[in-house]
Design a protein around this motif. Structure first.
Motif, PDB file in Angstrom:
ATOM      1  N   SER A 422       0.708  -1.201   0.062  1.00 24.14           N
ATOM      2  CA  SER A 422       0.027   0.212  -0.059  1.00 24.14           C
ATOM      3  C   SER A 422       0.819   1.090  -0.173  1.00 24.14           C
ATOM      4  O   SER A 422       0.478   2.187  -0.528  1.00 24.14           O
ATOM      5  N   HIS A 423       1.836   1.311   0.636  1.00 20.65           N
ATOM      6  CA  HIS A 423       2.924   2.409   0.666  1.00 20.65           C
ATOM      7  C   HIS A 423       3.395   2.938  -0.478  1.00 20.65           C
ATOM      8  O   HIS A 423       3.426   3.776  -1.285  1.00 20.65           O
ATOM      9  N   ILE A 424       3.856   1.709  -1.571  1.00 21.84           N
ATOM     10  CA  ILE A 424       4.283   1.848  -2.639  1.00 21.84           C
ATOM     11  C   ILE A 424       3.416   2.397  -3.546  1.00 21.84           C
ATOM     12  O   ILE A 424       3.314   3.175  -4.388  1.00 21.84           O
ATOM     13  N   ARG A 425       2.107   1.611  -3.481  1.00 21.76           N
ATOM     14  CA  ARG A 425       0.963   2.069  -4.423  1.00 21.76           C
ATOM     15  C   ARG A 425       0.413   3.675  -4.181  1.00 21.76           C
ATOM     16  O   ARG A 425       0.155   4.398  -5.136  1.00 21.76           O
ATOM     17  N   SER A 426       0.664   4.020  -2.755  1.00 16.23           N
ATOM     18  CA  SER A 426       0.153   5.364  -2.456  1.00 16.23           C
ATOM     19  C   SER A 426       1.163   6.443  -3.176  1.00 16.23           C
ATOM     20  O   SER A 426       0.804   7.427  -3.327  1.00 16.23           O
ATOM     21  N   TYR A 427       2.535   5.936  -3.128  1.00 15.49           N
ATOM     22  CA  TYR A 427       3.411   6.847  -3.509  1.00 15.49           C
ATOM     23  C   TYR A 427       3.301   7.286  -5.024  1.00 15.49           C
ATOM     24  O   TYR A 427       3.892   8.502  -5.363  1.00 15.49           O
ATOM     25  N   SER A 428       2.650   6.527  -5.855  1.00 15.17           N
ATOM     26  CA  SER A 428       2.515   6.579  -7.207  1.00 15.17           C
ATOM     27  C   SER A 428       1.524   7.873  -7.274  1.00 15.17           C
ATOM     28  O   SER A 428       1.424   8.307  -8.573  1.00 15.17           O
ATOM     29  N   LYS A 429       0.821   8.137  -6.549  1.00 17.92           N
ATOM     30  CA  LYS A 429      -0.077   9.041  -6.522  1.00 17.92           C
ATOM     31  C   LYS A 429       0.079  10.512  -5.938  1.00 17.92           C
ATOM     32  O   LYS A 429      -0.462  11.414  -5.773  1.00 17.92           O
TER      33      LYS A 429
END
Length: 588
Positions: A422-429
């Motif tokens: 979830s950390h990596i996915r949120s970083y893309s936003k």
């Protein structure tokens, strides 16, 4: 320069004056001195002021004065709403309501209500019916629900005497997707009213809201220092950490410096994971608390516990980034730069409030170093560099400790994996994605700092150098069990199915594995069903008896399908008209 309350160029009711003295604030802040006379003078106000500058009193004082100064023949009935305060989160609404109740100890004859999620609608209805609500403090979703869908209260009629509408943290109201709810509420409010819009940052959406909802507003912009958008008593720092050392940096810093602090992490899953392991990582026995948006009714209890604690660490998401006033917070720590630049200002504004001293720290990787210059240019926040405090021994020690904790309980292992993904996915936003790119992150080293036992399967890790992730030899993930007997029993059942079939049982069927027919064939079948449906409807309307449906598709059906598809193609190429098409397929 702050002014004494006696210098306020308006005559306040004696009850309101006594209430102000109870707060023991000898002077007004600039935003209070600027906005209170305007709101009392029949003006709409759009106020922008740095976080922690006293905006709550800036709208509560004129709100109470307007209600208290009514003539006897204009006195409010118990069920009439004269003031409405809308906040983006239940925590901020609760805090505003707490300050309001402090005033109402001295300002008598005014009823109030707090309408937020977390408790039942029936409780809200019963309370308002019993005590009334001249002042309502609410979140948009709950108030819209009661206003539009509840017939017992008839809030639409109660709002006809509305004097003042206050939008607290207006930019956040729009960020959280409350625009539709807010528009619905506005439709029920009388046009002749005062409106106060308060925010620490100004956005295009807020500008549009000002133009749509305020009548000839006076714009008030107050900063404590022209060169920055944060309180002058706040000191801001950053540390450039090693690729696998961000956790070690934060833990070491916490142990050595923090008495009572907030740690902002990117997602709810990150809060859950770090809350489950931090008490075993910090040597200073610092009490650890956790809050995120999915906790719902637990949030108030946790926040009250942290506020009443003399020391501690509260791990949270941006649900606590706005307006929340927590006493004695000396440090605000940020695991990563937040998704938006404005959120950075709001996060660090949880300390150094009302003139108190406070400090903030953000941890950055080398690939994020350009963020320092970006945040200074974009938000006028100057960051001072601090040396990294993490040692290689500390980094290795924490990683090994985390891996040991995960191997002891599969629940922690699951939480760690979910948190990292979830950390990596949120970083893309990220709002500033030109500077903060997922491709430039040291993903393998980050996974090591999370204490992961293995790298998760995710697209972001494809074609990535994973040499910085220490592999555990001879590790059998299936042997890691849950401490919970119920969870472990369920896992063993699934594991037996997996061993027998080679497939892990899941609730949802994987549609992508279904390849029973070619795509072109499936399309023909779909077109045939569509045409048959049209014909059945036509036959039904003509009151003709329908034939018994044959099972399967015959050669005759396929021939008819080919003919109909040919007609469809001619229609799309405009070789035949709509009337000719309908006639050919038997609709005329």
């Amino acid at each position: 320069m702050n002014k004494n309350w006696d210098e306020l160029n308006v005559n306040l009711h004696e009850d309101v004056k006594r209430a102000i003295k109870s707060f023991e604030f000898p002077t007004m802040t600039p935003v209070q001195a600027a906005t209170i006379p305007l709101l009392l003078g029949n003006k709409d106000v759009a106020a922008q002021a740095v976080t922690g500058s006293g905006k709550t009193l800036a709208f509560l004082i004129p709100l109470l004065e307007l209600l208290k100064s009514r003539n006897d023949d204009e006195k409010l009935k118990r069920n009439e709403i004269a003031a409405l305060v809308i906040s983006p989160t239940r925590e901020l609404a609760l805090q505003t309501h707490t300050v309001l109740r402090q005033f109402l100890k001295y300002v008598k004859g005014i009823s109030d209500a707090l309408l937020v999620g977390g408790n039942s609608v029936d409780e809200d209805v019963t309370k308002i019916q019993k005590t009334g609500a001249n002042i309502v403090v609410c979140t948009p979703g709950r108030f819209e629900d009661l206003l539009v869908h509840n017939t017992e209260l008839n809030l639409a009629a109660a709002l006809k005497k509305l004097e003042i509408l206050v939008l607290d943290e207006a930019d956040r109201l729009l960020d959280l997707g409350f625009r539709n709810s807010f528009d619905n509420i506005l439709n029920y409010l009388p046009k002749q009213r005062r409106t106060g819009l308060f925010s620490a940052t100004q956005t295009k959406e807020v500008d549009a809201l000002i133009r749509a909802g305020l009548r000839n507003p006076v714009s008030v912009m107050v900063t404590e220092k022209a060169s920055q958008s944060t309180p002058v008593s706040l000191e801001n720092y950053y540390i450039v950490t090693k690729n696998n050392g961000k956790l070690a940096t934060l833990v070491t810093f916490l142990e050595d410096n923090v008495h009572k602090g907030l740690l902002f992490v990117p997602t709810c899953a990150c809060v859950d994971y770090w809350y489950s392991v931090f008490p075993r990582l910090i040597k200073s026995n610092l009490p650890v608390f956790a809050i995120h948006g999915k906790m719902k009714e637990k949030r108030k209890k946790v926040l009250d516990g942290f506020k009443n604690s003399s020391r501690g660490l509260l791990i949270c998401t941006d649900v606590l980034a706005r307006g929340i006033d927590i006493p004695q917070v000396d440090w605000v720590l940020q695991w990563d730069p937040p998704a938006s630049a404005a959120a950075f200002v709001h996060r660090i504004g949880r300390t150094a409030r009302q003139g108190q001293l406070g400090s903030a720290l953000v941890c950055l990787y080398e690939s994020e170093a350009a963020y320092v210059d970006f945040i200074e240019r974009n938000q006028k926040v100057k960051l001072q560099k601090m040396p990294d405090v993490a040692t290689d021994n500390k980094i290795d020690s924490l990683m090994n400790k985390l891996r040991h904790i995960q191997q002891e309980d599969r629940d922690v292992f699951d939480k760690g994996t979910r948190a990292f993904v979830s950390h990596i996915r949120s970083y893309s936003k990220h709002e500033c994605s030109l500077l903060l790119r997922v491709k430039e992150l040291p993903l393998a080293a980050m996974a090591a700092s999370y204490g992961l036992l293995q790298l998760p399967k995710m697209p972001e890790l494809k074609k990535v150098d994973v040499s910085e992730f220490p592999i555990i030899r001879n590790l059998d993930i299936n042997k890691i069990s849950y401490k919970s007997k119920v969870q472990e029993q369920q896992r063993q059942i699934k594991l037996d199915i997996f061993k027998a079939t080679g497939k892990w049982p899941t609730k949802k069927k994987r549609i992508r594995n279904k390849q029973s027919e070619a795509w072109s064939k499936a399309k023909e079948q779909k077109e045939l069903k569509k045409l048959k449906r049209i014909k059945r409807k036509q036959l039904k309307s003509d009151q003709q008896p329908t034939k018994k449906r044959k099972s399967g598709i015959t050669d005759e059906d396929l021939a008819e399908l080919a003919k109909d598809i040919g007609l469809l193609k001619k229609l799309k190429k405009k070789k035949i008209s709509d009337e000719e098409f309908e006639k050919e397929i038997g609709l005329e």
